[in-house]
Motif scaffolding. Sequence first.
Motif, PDB file in Angstrom:
ATOM      1  N   PHE A 253      -4.110  -1.975   8.833  1.00 54.22           N
ATOM      2  CA  PHE A 253      -5.652  -2.679   8.679  1.00 54.22           C
ATOM      3  C   PHE A 253      -5.551  -3.943   8.062  1.00 54.22           C
ATOM      4  O   PHE A 253      -6.392  -4.435   7.463  1.00 54.22           O
ATOM      5  N   THR A 254      -4.165  -4.779   7.961  1.00 54.60           N
ATOM      6  CA  THR A 254      -4.435  -6.137   7.527  1.00 54.60           C
ATOM      7  C   THR A 254      -5.378  -7.000   8.213  1.00 54.60           C
ATOM      8  O   THR A 254      -5.600  -7.985   7.467  1.00 54.60           O
ATOM      9  N   SER A 255      -5.437  -6.863   9.485  1.00 52.84           N
ATOM     10  CA  SER A 255      -6.576  -7.913   9.924  1.00 52.84           C
ATOM     11  C   SER A 255      -7.983  -7.535   9.963  1.00 52.84           C
ATOM     12  O   SER A 255      -8.771  -8.151  10.491  1.00 52.84           O
ATOM     13  N   ASN A 256      -8.187  -6.392   9.213  1.00 57.98           N
ATOM     14  CA  ASN A 256      -9.584  -5.997   8.730  1.00 57.98           C
ATOM     15  C   ASN A 256     -10.203  -6.865   7.751  1.00 57.98           C
ATOM     16  O   ASN A 256      -9.626  -6.392   6.725  1.00 57.98           O
ATOM     17  N   VAL A 257     -11.257  -7.568   8.141  1.00 54.33           N
ATOM     18  CA  VAL A 257     -11.532  -8.561   7.067  1.00 54.33           C
ATOM     19  C   VAL A 257     -12.383  -7.786   5.859  1.00 54.33           C
ATOM     20  O   VAL A 257     -12.304  -7.962   4.796  1.00 54.33           O
ATOM     21  N   TYR A 258     -12.905  -6.693   6.205  1.00 55.48           N
ATOM     22  CA  TYR A 258     -13.722  -5.967   5.368  1.00 55.48           C
ATOM     23  C   TYR A 258     -12.967  -5.170   4.117  1.00 55.48           C
ATOM     24  O   TYR A 258     -12.928  -5.155   2.893  1.00 55.48           O
ATOM     25  N   ILE A 259     -11.791  -4.766   4.946  1.00 60.58           N
ATOM     26  CA  ILE A 259     -10.713  -4.105   4.020  1.00 60.58           C
ATOM     27  C   ILE A 259      -9.880  -4.940   3.089  1.00 60.58           C
ATOM     28  O   ILE A 259      -9.947  -4.816   1.880  1.00 60.58           O
ATOM     29  N   MET A 260      -9.542  -6.061   3.599  1.00 56.97           N
ATOM     30  CA  MET A 260      -8.766  -7.173   2.869  1.00 56.97           C
ATOM     31  C   MET A 260      -9.514  -7.806   1.726  1.00 56.97           C
ATOM     32  O   MET A 260      -9.069  -7.736   0.618  1.00 56.97           O
ATOM     33  N   SER A 261     -10.890  -7.921   1.999  1.00 54.29           N
ATOM     34  CA  SER A 261     -11.677  -8.450   1.101  1.00 54.29           C
ATOM     35  C   SER A 261     -11.861  -7.517  -0.207  1.00 54.29           C
ATOM     36  O   SER A 261     -12.085  -7.932  -1.336  1.00 54.29           O
ATOM     37  N   SER A 262     -12.196  -6.267   0.311  1.00 48.24           N
ATOM     38  CA  SER A 262     -12.362  -5.064  -0.632  1.00 48.24           C
ATOM     39  C   SER A 262     -11.068  -4.953  -1.621  1.00 48.24           C
ATOM     40  O   SER A 262     -10.885  -4.945  -2.591  1.00 48.24           O
ATOM     41  N   LEU A 263      -9.945  -5.107  -0.746  1.00 51.07           N
ATOM     42  CA  LEU A 263      -8.338  -5.124  -1.529  1.00 51.07           C
ATOM     43  C   LEU A 263      -8.517  -6.056  -2.459  1.00 51.07           C
ATOM     44  O   LEU A 263      -8.061  -6.062  -3.678  1.00 51.07           O
ATOM     45  N   LEU A 264      -8.798  -7.350  -2.193  1.00 51.05           N
ATOM     46  CA  LEU A 264      -8.693  -8.527  -3.019  1.00 51.05           C
ATOM     47  C   LEU A 264      -9.618  -8.345  -4.098  1.00 51.05           C
ATOM     48  O   LEU A 264      -9.299  -8.572  -5.488  1.00 51.05           O
TER      49      LEU A 264
END
Length: 453
Positions: free
Chosen positions: A98-109
């Motif tokens: 899921f590292t290419s999922n912008v929403y997930i990576m934004s939430s992780l950040l």
Amino acid sequence: MVSFFKVSRYISTQHLVLLTSTISTSPSPSPSPSPSKWSQAIKNASSPHKSVQIYTQMHRQSIPVDSFTVLYTLTACTHLHNLPLLRHFHAQIIKLGFTSNVYIMSSLLHSYSNACFGDARQLFNEMPERTTVTWNTMITGFSRRGNVKKARSLFDEMPIRNIASWSAMIAAYVNTGHQNEGHELLCKMLTDEKLKPDEFTLCAILGGCGHMGTNRTMGFVLGKSIHGFIMRNQWQLNVELGTVLVDMYAKCGFLNAAIAVFDMIRNPNVISWTALICGAGQHGYVNEARTLFDQMQEVGVKPNELTFTGILSACVHAGLVEEGRVYFNLIEEYGLKPNIHHYGCMVDLFGRAGELEDAYEVITRMQPEANMKIWGSFLSSCKVLDNFKMAEKVIKRVIEMLRPEKDGGVYSLIADLFVMGEKWDDAERIRRLMVNQNVRKARGASFISKCGP
């Protein structure tokens, strides 16, 4: 530097299972064959602990995971403030692709920015795709840590800025005491970028208008102009916007204007009332502060800890000892616990009134223990009242707590008290200690508590 993503790859699923198994021992919900139902179960769980437990159960039963499952679990991890858990879940995100999922990576950040900003910085540096949201998250993160220069550097580097970006940078300036820079950036946003500020932008600016120190007149003029902008554009004066306007006018000393705005708020909450009470007390409108406090109770709004700090501070400045006692006793009647600010107000109140025995009693039963500000207030009252006997009760304990880099004023105060008590050797010992430890004398130090939302 070793890549954050590479390190995270080697964290196994078993680590997450072992870690989350210690969070809760309550049984998981009955398994459902539909991944979407599992996602909803995570979203609607009774607690963040339960959400993570359900996610772990999904892995044990090899239930497929979708992006919603990951997002809801990330939200739970954020609320738990558990850095090891978040790092292990990061590994899960990488393994699941899921590292290419912008929403997930934004939430992780966002999660990392709350748990460990160092990890957030590393993740941000390695993100293959950055969105405006991720840039804004980092600007806010640096702002919270007082690094306004780095926040501005990121702001200037941003390829695309939206209104939230400008608002975040303006808030960064205001929240770190750089109100003038925040004002200049607002003007640039309006004139150069032709962007219309939103509620968040105006709340950020208004929040700094009452904290401009010697430039309070400038703060009032700026705040009033923003109020005019709100009225011209026919914005609804909701609780959030109305409260910051009340706070601005009250802090600048214009209580009538603050009350006028307050009366326009449809359903003022405890924060609105508290802003008005604190502003009134801060500028010497003690009777008005007490009247407002009574009115707040009459309409059924329960005061919070800061409300009591405001009304107690008003009593301190007016020397209302008995009234202060009444308000202090009300704290527990409302189911609240007196905090260090409340105790500090009572020590100031009793000390100014010459009731040192009562002030000493307050200090001895404080929970948590008195800090140096409170000890300094008590010793200062002892000096003013020429009562070395009371000061002597606590001096030894205070000396053990002194910090050379921060408590220069208290060092000097103790030396003066020893001179007052004709303890010449002890006074000389403190002065030598100040020289040996390179103690910096504080200029114009005050031990009086201040109130402000």
